[in-house]
Scaffold this active site. Structure first.
Site, PDB file in Angstrom:
ATOM      1  N   GLU A  50      27.205  -5.710   3.270  1.00 44.54           N
ATOM      2  CA  GLU A  50      27.417  -4.825   4.418  1.00 44.54           C
ATOM      3  C   GLU A  50      28.466  -5.449   5.313  1.00 44.54           C
ATOM      4  O   GLU A  50      28.343  -6.602   5.692  1.00 44.54           O
ATOM      5  CB  GLU A  50      26.120  -4.628   5.181  1.00 44.54           C
ATOM      6  CG  GLU A  50      25.066  -3.995   4.297  1.00 44.54           C
ATOM      7  CD  GLU A  50      23.793  -3.703   5.061  1.00 44.54           C
ATOM      8  OE1 GLU A  50      23.887  -3.009   6.078  1.00 44.54           O
ATOM      9  OE2 GLU A  50      22.742  -4.189   4.655  1.00 44.54           O
ATOM     10  N   CYS A  83      27.579  -4.286  14.292  1.00 43.99           N
ATOM     11  CA  CYS A  83      28.468  -3.527  13.411  1.00 43.99           C
ATOM     12  C   CYS A  83      28.300  -2.034  13.686  1.00 43.99           C
ATOM     13  O   CYS A  83      29.179  -1.243  13.414  1.00 43.99           O
ATOM     14  CB  CYS A  83      28.223  -3.854  11.941  1.00 43.99           C
ATOM     15  SG  CYS A  83      26.514  -3.882  11.501  1.00 43.99           S
TER      16      CYS A  83
END
Lengths: 1007, 1007
Positions: A762, A796
């Protein structure tokens, strides 16, 4: 309840009904009655109607009104042709709708809604309101004025609101003396009472009220509140502090008692507070207030109401997994109202009673109680809302009771929230007004005792149990439930958290070893100094730094321990995860405290991170048990097919520092529960939290070598893990650069390698929130601010671009600037901290470089002041750029700090285009009240996680499986049902069970 | 049926019962009666018991017997302590079991089972059998002898079996004349009949019987069959051709009629054939036989039986998706038996009747029919099995009917199959013997007319409908069902296939263009000559060869067409797939024919490949609809979470030639149905099949540019696709080398690339089958042979290593060598072809090099002869190496040709170790009858697809999701429920539906 009180209640109730019948008349225009009638019959229409009413004031022209009407009432699944033709000029055909865009129709609709609003709102200006008061006085009805306002998102707005109240007070001081005297409403049992009566919400006076930061909240509100009280006291006016949602209840009561109990105001009689009988805590709060008032010496007034946010309180609590603070059943609230009213009347003269209800039974009971206690008739007051149940008000006044009307006034836009609340109240199935005046429920039924079997006096005195909440959780199979975040509403919670901070502070400077196989080791590559980003002078701990040779040994240990762990079975592994979850739950605040100091996470963010770690453990345990149970099928007789999964082997878990416990726990526990063994490579800035997880895993029963702890340099130890032939799987969360490097390196096949490495990766985001032209800016400003500046933008999922459509740009930007200007940049351990430091000096430098780049690319719209913090820690001031070109570097590259780009888009299409025109596709958001634009965003706003009408951070396990695509990630979403598949390899076993022409029957299972 | 026949039937039936009662006596020892009784009461015990009986003869010592008893009767889930103590010496405790391993107990068990077998089998040697015949004759019972045998897997075994019959005949010729004459059994209505009567199965006389190759089968069997008939005719013996399973029924009838109708045998009366009344076709077959016999001029005997393979026929047909050939209900079979018996009797004297049944009603009905037709009593014969219903036989003989006993004899090992069949028959719920003699069903019930409402004469003459099959498919939701393979049982199917071959042959040499966007293009890189590997001189077609520039244009076209295809929705895309499946179904044999010529696939393999392609289309269509339906959940009120998937973009599909249609269709259709657009890069040897798929996709409605066809060089065009930034996904099946290269190249991020490329990659295998010491070698030899040499070993699932445990090694290897020596290497269009050529000269050379390497590494155990084929096509002779060391190159590297390593393992553990000690983990197999070893293989034989007691090839979509790990592949199994996830990216949309404190209720869906 004493039988004579009950008898008297019924008698008074019947008398009220008799008087009401005479007065009852149709109210308002057709919109009001007809549409309310219709929405009571059609739940789907009601939703659309109220939502349309909600958005209406934000629509700037008839064209927009017509478009929204079309979207709300003429869309597939929501077709209400009746409404359409009513809304438009009579007889307008649906087919010709688009040509009607700017027609008179839309104007008429707006007018109708405004008219409807006017039945509940007494006017726009103070002058309107004062005029309305004067008119009511002629009917022998007193009033209290409430200034409607938008949600206060900044100190600028709080100040403006405060000034409005001052102006209102000034205006009334001039007018009130001119009103003819009226003994019914201008005096009570002790003499004259103020003609000027104001109702105020604390949240309007200060934008940063937060129960977690009780002291900061009191300090923040003190100036304006005292100023207002001083003026009111000087004018002899009554000031009532209104009650809002449960979250602010204790804070509001605390501030009220502290201020009203302070020497300056202690002797002032004309102060009031509100209690909501739907709250389970209200009876106990009333006792507290009564004791306090007795001690204070001067009475205060308590307005007892049922409460107007029942749906919200119920939903909000469920969303957070908290106990629902309101009673589940209306009858429970009604019963509690009567218990509270008795206690309130018994507390006379320390407390003076006002009863705010339109329920004839509730009012009659209070009056009967008051008579039975032999209180003077004018010792109590009845209150009712403007525009509702007028016949009841008049009847009570006629009968000689003091009746006060709650009169909101203000702009239409902020008034809509109030209007919708009133509409909901009137159309709710259990509404007394609906039952009594629409559904013609019998008087006897309406006057029924809500708790006939209870001795009310005993209940009030604590001799009989309080009202019982009869709602029960639905039974069912084991389900995943998110770990509730800490509410921080109680002093106890806040004190425990503080104590945990103190406890951890005492451990600063400890040494933390590696863990390889079954033994702790010193770092052959030296030590990592873990610093507190809030105060860089503080060394949180000293962590062993692994060498490449140690990495090799860790891999060896993990490889060796694999077969036994694999063969242990999923049930046993899942139980170990659940045990780890239990340990974390028990040590929650201690873990939070480490995060506060090592990761610079503010209290709530730290608490959320630990809760998420617990969620991962519980969710993956449950999910692994489900998916690892073999599916046995026999699609044809004589053949049994078994599908199942096996673990992959040794997993390297390389995690980021921004969710130091949650992401690490998530990746490691997913690997472990599937039967892989792991090497935990914690991020360089937060190795201690990694060590804590390592210890918890061992305590929970993870055997030697199954989990290994290997803090060290990413470039050396990390790279060795990625490229080693015996590492079968790499689970990584972090930057795009490192992620792509890992992916490419892992795809090389090296000598001795058994299989192709699996990479779960990720990476970053450059996430946009689109603020549509019709967005609710109260919510959009807060949503964008929280998404962009929460944890200093170091998520994020953070919003780094706000793309604002058309005319919303200016007001949005202005309110956002003001809002960001109102939040506190502080050390993470400060409970008032809203923006903490960034993780370390290196990150600080990078972000500051981006701010410099930004200055060349776009106008700076806001830049906070750091003051003394600058020297203390790695702080970066919140920064907003405006009019940012879509391809500016600051609009394309992930900054990972408190820097927001605000961009203007001509229309929704343009906004979508800009939102998607970046290399990432992680999260996205949209604030809109246009059903068509929401539908379009659902289809076209292609990001991993799209959020509609809320912020983009705070994904919850199971509810929001998290992860993106493009340059944001490889693989499936964390916390979702496909995630564990990545840690597994599928196997199929086919058995031919036909022997000698004969095959036994098969029991199928799974899938 | 005429009433007098029915009345007479009942009368005869009652008389039979009366006589039987007098004779009925307990038979056999306790094993026989007691255990059969027990197994009737406990279905689980019955299964274990019969399986134990089945394996028993293969166990070489008492220790093994004791171990197996423990595994069968004392394992978790299968505990039958009663059996254990019975099997062991009396009173042996379970706790002491392991110490009893070599005890007398095991020997006793074996003895008991042998005793039980002896009740059904008349002896071991011809002498035993002849003695038994002689004994029966004394009771006035005639006999027919059946030589039991193992399954004949080779011509060596067929020859041995044939020789045994000759020897039996010789022995009888000496003995028979010595028997005292018996007029009841030695003559019929026309005079004397043979004393020597043999029953023979055709499958024992020739190992390669195959209905597909009817002509080859007739030619193959002719020599031995005629030799036997000649000897029998010379001796005046009766020869009956027994009927086996339905698969061989038409072939057997055909051979019987052809041989018996030929001039040499035309006048010989003593020939017989069998019809099975449980077959739906039997009445019609009987009519055919009657017509044929009339034409022949000399009668033949028809033995009418019910049929002994009901379970097998029913299961086998369901496994292949074929219509079930047998009646579902016992009563239907009984009714059909009576219809057939009437017709058979009516066909006298062209057909002579023998009735083989133990059902009193069925026999009585036949006798009554015979009387009503006024046939001489000795015109018909009743037959019964040795060891069953002896009282009935004796009663019939007493009543003056000619009764013949079917007497099997032979070794215990092959006899077990027969024993288990008899046990099953006797213990079936519907068994007449069970009902009559165990469950004491009333005589009247047992004599009931199975079809009381039917006029039997009308049914026989075709005036009334035939027996109706009353079984119905279970209703339910749409389910995936595998496309049935062609059975090739009918002349029509075989002729159509031949015609398709001719049709394609006429198209040889055609030109095939590329397809880019919406237009066909010539190849800028020249042309690919597609050759027929069976005859390299034949050019199947000339295919355009794409340039790199054309690859670029194809990518562009695919990218451009992506958005519209993505937005079309899964339902519409799934319908297109279903349409493509329908087209393939319609053009099945034509597609097969192309495969025969272009890929060198034999008929059945080609047919299987096309069926699999259809399966992929249907399965992925259904599955995509399921998984792409969004899951809408509201875990907490006020929040709606939608999880769904979106396609990835442009997919390059790079496919192998060995399943030229199936794998290509599978990968392409998976990509397409998910909404990706594709570029089809077919394998260099089979581009025409790729072109056919391209055309079918277009015909089915795939729009312009959504699928593009790009044959070309892997090194150029393939590499360009893999590395191009606009290709988002690569689906590859092929060699390990290319697969790893693709994986590594695709993991590099190149300029302009939007996201990380997804690679789905299935690579090679080096698959082992373990043959356990107790394996059923009949099945193991055939399973290994088919897995190793089917399609010349050119399957990634092929078996290339047979690992044989202990004492099974020698017999397995010998039988395998003989079996492989018996199969035909031939051009793929030859219906007798069992081993076709390899794909091309390049492959031929590589495989031959491996054979040379093998010669240095291990002894050659078998090497076939090619003869003229050598010069004609790219043939490689089937090759077996024995005693191959586990780390020999031929035991470690994928050869992809008809080369098998046979390896010896000391025990099962060693076998498992060798099996897993290769770089691949694709398929594996085990033949074993040890429950413990099967369980161990399930846990420890870690390969993608493990097969127990069957071959390792022929995975079916849905039933055997296919794919492996280690160096065998990346990603999830094709044809399984996780496969499509790889072509998709997950998205989550979260909507906050709380507005103004109010949230509407939500309808959840999915997950």
């Amino acid at each position: 309840m004493l039988p004579n009180v009950e008898a008297r209640t019924l008698q008074l109730g019947r008398e009220l009904f008799t008087r009401i019948k005479v007065k009852k008349s149709k109210s308002g225009g057709w919109w009001n009655s007809k549409l309310i009638d219709m929405s009571m019959k059609d739940e789907a229409l009601k939703i659309q109607l109220f939502r349309f009413v909600d958005v209406l004031p934000a629509l700037r022209d008839s064209k927009q009104v017509a478009r929204h009407m079309d979207e709300y009432f003429n869309a597939p699944g929501h077709q209400f042709p009746g409404i359409m033709s009513w809304g438009m000029s009579l007889g307008a055909s649906l087919a010709g709708l688009s040509s009607l865009t700017a027609s008179l129709g839309a104007g008429a609709v707006r007018k109708s809604v405004e008219e409807m609003a006017r039945t509940f709102i007494s006017g726009t200006t103070p002058a309107d309101a004062i005029k309305a008061v004067s008119a009511f006085r002629k009917k022998h009805l007193a009033a209290t004025l409430d200034q409607l306002g938008e949600a206060v998102v900044s100190e600028v707005e709080a100040e403006a609101y405060f000034q409005k109240y001052l102006a209102l007070l000034d205006a009334m001081i001039l007018e009130a003396p001119l009103w003819p005297a009226d003994s019914l409403i201008d005096s009570d049992s002790r003499g004259a009472i103020p003609r000027i009566n104001l109702s105020i919400k604390l949240s309007s006076l200060y934008s940063q009220l937060d129960p977690l930061d009780a002291k900061g909240s009191r300090n923040g509100i003190a100036g304006r509140l005292e100023h207002l009280l001083d003026r009111a006291m000087a004018a002899g006016a009554f000031v009532n502090i209104d009650m809002e949602d449960y979250r602010l209840k204790d804070l509001t009561l605390g501030i009220f008692m502290e201020v009203a109990g302070s020497p300056k105001y202690r002797a002032y009689r004309h102060l009031g507070i509100v209690l909501q009988a739907y709250l389970k805590e209200s009876l106990s709060d009333l006792k507290t207030l009564a004791n306090w008032a007795k001690h204070r010496g001067t009475p205060v007034t308590v307005r007892l109401v049922k409460g107007a946010y029942w749906d919200y309180e119920s939903i909000h609590a469920q969303q957070h997994g908290w106990p629902i603070p309101v009673f589940a059943k209306k009858s429970e609230t009604d019963a509690n109202f009567e218990a509270c009213s008795l206690l309130l009347l018994q507390s006379y003269p320390h407390l003076e009673a006002a009863f705010g209800s339109h329920n004839v039974r509730s009012i009659a009971a209070a009056l009967a109680q008051s008579e039975s206690l032999k209180l003077p008739k004018n010792a109590i007051e009845i209150q009712g809302l403007y525009g509702m149940a007028d016949p009841l008000k008049e009847a009570l006044a006629e009968m000689g009771w003091r009746m006060r009307v709650y009169m909101p006034f203000g702009e239409l836009l902020p008034g809509m929230a109030y209007l919708v609340r009133r509409l909901l109240e009137n159309t709710a199935n259990e509404s007394f007004l609906r039952q009594g005046f629409v559904e013609n429920v019998s008087e006897e039924k309406l006057l029924e005792n809500p708790a006939p079997d209870v001795n009310l006096s005993a209940r009030v005195s604590g001799m009989a149990p309080a009202v019982q909440d009869i709602s029960k959780p639905a039974p069912g199979p084991r389900r995943f439930q998110n770990e509730p975040e800490t509410a921080f509403l109680t002093i106890k919670e806040r004190a425990e958290f503080s104590a945990a901070l103190d406890g951890v502070r005492k451990q600063f400077g400890r040494h933390w070893p590696l863990m390889i196989g079954n033994k702790e080791e010193k770092g052959e590559a030296g030590e990592i100094m873990s610093l507190n980003p809030s105060r860089l002078s503080e060394v949180v701990g000293i962590v062993a730094k692994a060498s490449v040779a140690q990495a090799g040994r860790a891999i060896e240990a993990a490889k060796k321990s694999f077969p036994a762990w694999r063969d242990l079975g999923v049930k046993a592994r899942a139980e170990i995860l659940r045990k780890a979850a239990a340990i974390m739950r028990k040590r929650k605040f201690e873990l939070c405290a480490w995060e506060v100091f090592e990761a610079g996470k503010p209290w709530r963010e730290a608490d959320g991170d630990v809760a998420e770690a617990i969620d991962f453990l519980e969710y993956y345990a449950l999910h692994a048990e489900r998916i690892m149970a073999p599916s046995v099928r026999s699609q044809v007789p004589g053949e049994v097919n078994e599908n199942f999964y096996q673990p992959r082997g040794v997993a390297a878990v390389i995690s980021p520092w921004n969710f130091p416990l949650a992401i690490l726990t998530g990746m490691a526990s997913a690997a472990l529960v599937c039967g892989n063994t792991v090497i935990i490579k914690p991020p360089e800035p937060t190795p201690i939290i990694g060590a804590l997880l390592m210890n918890i895993l061992r305590e929970a029963g993870v055997p030697d070598g199954v989990a290994n702890f290997l803090p060290g340099s990413g470039r050396e130890v990390g790279a060795h893990l990625v490229t080693h032939p015996d590492v079968n799987l790499i689970a990584f969360t972090g930057s795009r650069g490192v992620g792509l490097w890992i992916n490419s390196e892992a795809a090389q096949t090296r000598a001795g390698q058994q299989g192709v490495k699996k990479v779960i990766c990720e990476m970053g985001g450059k996430n946009a929130i689109i603020v549509d032209e019709d967005a609710d800016l109260d919510e959009a400003v807060l949503g964008v601010m929280q998404s962009a500046f929460g944890y200093a933008g170091q998520k994020c999922s953070a919003c780094s671009r706000a793309i604002v459509v058309g005319s919303a740009y200016e007001p949005f930007l202005r309110r956002l600037q003001e809002a960001v200007g109102s939040i506190k940049v502080a050390a993470a351990d400060d409970p008032g901290c809203r923006v903490p430091p960034v993780i370390d000096s290196h990150a600080q430098k990078t972000i500051q470089e981006y701010i410099e780049i930004g200055r060349k690319e776009a106008p700076l719209a806001f830049s906070g002041e750091l003051g003394a913090l600058k020297a203390q820690g790695s702080f970066v001031a919140p920064t907003i750029f405006k009019d940012v070109p879509p391809h500016a570097r600051i609009a394309q590259e992930e900054i990972f700090g408190p820097v927001l780009c605000v961009m203007k888009a001509a229309d929704f299409s343009a906004a979508l285009h800009v939102a998607l025109d970046v290399p990432f596709a992680l999260t996205g958001g949209i604030f809109s009240r246009s059903p068509a634009n929401i539908a379009r965003a659902r289809a076209e706003f292609r990001v991993g996680n799209l959020y509609i009408n809320r912020g983009t951070t705070g994904a919850k396990v199971d509810r929001q499986p998290f992860g993106g695509f493009k340059m944001s990630g490889i693989g499936s979403k964390a916390g979702g049902s496909d995630y564990l598949l990545q840690f597994l390899e599928p196997r199929t076993i086919t058995e031919n069970t036909l022997r000698r022409g004969f095959a036994p029957p098969v029991e199928e299972s799974g899938e």
